[in-house]
Scaffold this active site. Structure first.
Site, mmCIF file in Angstrom:
data_model
loop_
_atom_site.group_PDB
_atom_site.id
_atom_site.type_symbol
_atom_site.label_atom_id
_atom_site.label_comp_id
_atom_site.label_asym_id
_atom_site.label_seq_id
_atom_site.Cartn_x
_atom_site.Cartn_y
_atom_site.Cartn_z
ATOM 1 N N HIS A 47 -8.234 -1.256 5.775
ATOM 2 C CA HIS A 47 -8.549 -2.565 6.347
ATOM 3 C C HIS A 47 -9.070 -3.487 5.236
ATOM 4 O O HIS A 47 -9.916 -3.067 4.440
ATOM 5 C CB HIS A 47 -9.617 -2.393 7.437
ATOM 6 N N ASN A 92 0.843 -1.210 0.000
ATOM 7 C CA ASN A 92 0.000 0.000 0.000
ATOM 8 C C ASN A 92 0.874 1.255 0.000
ATOM 9 O O ASN A 92 0.575 2.228 -0.690
ATOM 10 C CB ASN A 92 -0.949 0.008 1.207
HETATM 11 C C1 GAR Z 1 -3.113 -4.839 3.846
HETATM 12 O O1 GAR Z 1 -3.971 -5.815 3.300
HETATM 13 C C2 GAR Z 1 -3.864 -3.997 4.865
HETATM 14 O O2 GAR Z 1 -5.201 -3.763 4.529
HETATM 15 C C3 GAR Z 1 -3.762 -4.877 6.086
HETATM 16 O O3 GAR Z 1 -2.459 -5.378 6.062
HETATM 17 C C4 GAR Z 1 -2.024 -5.489 4.705
HETATM 18 C C5 GAR Z 1 -0.716 -4.763 4.578
HETATM 19 O O4 GAR Z 1 -0.167 -4.997 3.310
HETATM 20 N N1 GAR Z 1 -4.028 -4.153 7.284
HETATM 21 C C6 GAR Z 1 -4.638 -4.678 8.321
HETATM 22 O O5 GAR Z 1 -5.012 -5.833 8.372
HETATM 23 C C7 GAR Z 1 -4.839 -3.726 9.474
HETATM 24 N N2 GAR Z 1 -5.659 -4.316 10.479
HETATM 25 P P1 GAR Z 1 0.960 -4.068 2.735
HETATM 26 O O6 GAR Z 1 2.047 -3.995 3.821
HETATM 27 O O7 GAR Z 1 1.441 -4.770 1.514
HETATM 28 O O8 GAR Z 1 0.358 -2.725 2.455
#
Ligand code: GAR
Length: 203
Positions: free
Chosen positions: A111, A14
């Site tokens: 989320h 992200n």
């Molecule tokens: C993402 O899917 C985000 O939505 C989730 O962790 C992942 C991080 O991925 N967040 C949560 O679950 C927060 N409770 P990334 O490090 O590749 O962005």
């Protein structure tokens, strides 16, 4: 241009999407710094590779949150970088008073589920087990109650019969990369009003 900071604990996809959109000019923000509670986070490497400031800040002894003195250090660092908006992107700790008070109404989170369904962790597995036919992702304001702040934007994806938590997560992640930028642009533009829990766009 307003200053944002991203807090990330791991992979940083992200964050990477945010950086690329800033570089393309589709996200109108200045990335003041990226902070991680994990010194080995890929998020920190991505940040450095793109020439932005990457900081590891000691999270202290607790696993899922920051003791006040450690969270104060996060606040101090964000303030030193004149941050207007804090964006949590896979930051796997519960945010408490010091940060919430210093950045009241100025912390966002993404989320990987359609809140208020499936808050917490391992939510793609929970969505499959529950049998929902659609899931998705949510960008919301961070408040004291975990995954429960006012919703800025959401995207929906179908759940397919042969999905595993990983295939569903990948389909959701693609949408996350798109809507986080959209949500940040809305909030930074100031073109919205809040009515109860509803965030209504005004421009
Ligand atoms: C993402 O899917 C985000 O939505 C989730 O962790 C992942 C991080 O991925 N967040 C949560 O679950 C927060 N409770 P990334 O490090 O590749 O962005």
């Amino acid at each position: 241009m307003k200053n944002i900071a991203v807090l990330a604990s791991g992979r940083g996809s992200n964050l990477e999407a945010i950086i690329k959109n800033i570089e393309k000019g589709t996200l109108q923000a200045n990335l003041a710094c990226v902070i991680s509670d994990n010194k080995d986070a890929r998020a920190l490497q991505i940040t450095r590779d793109h020439g932005f400031k990457a900081l590891y800040l000691d999270p202290g002894p607790k696993k899922t949150w920051l003791l006040p003195e450690f969270e104060e250090n996060y606040v101090k660092t964000l303030q030193e970088h004149n941050v207007d908006l804090v964006c949590l992107a896979g930051f796997m700790r519960i945010i408490k008073k010091p940060l919430l008070e210093a950045f009241k109404g100025r912390i966002l989170n993404i989320h990987p589920a359609l809140l208020p369904s499936f808050p917490g962790l391992e939510v793609q597995k929970k969505a499959l087990e529950y049998g929902v036919r659609f899931s998705g992702c949510t960008v919301h304001f961070v408040t004291e109650d975990v995954d429960a702040g006012p919703i800025i934007t959401q995207a929906v994806v179908p759940v397919l019969d042969d999905d595993t938590p990983d295939t569903l997560a990948a389909r959701i992640l693609k949408e996350e990369h798109r809507i986080y930028t959209e949500a940040i642009n809305i909030i930074l533009s100031g073109k919205y009003k809040i009515e109860g829990r509803r965030i209504i766009r005004t421009g």
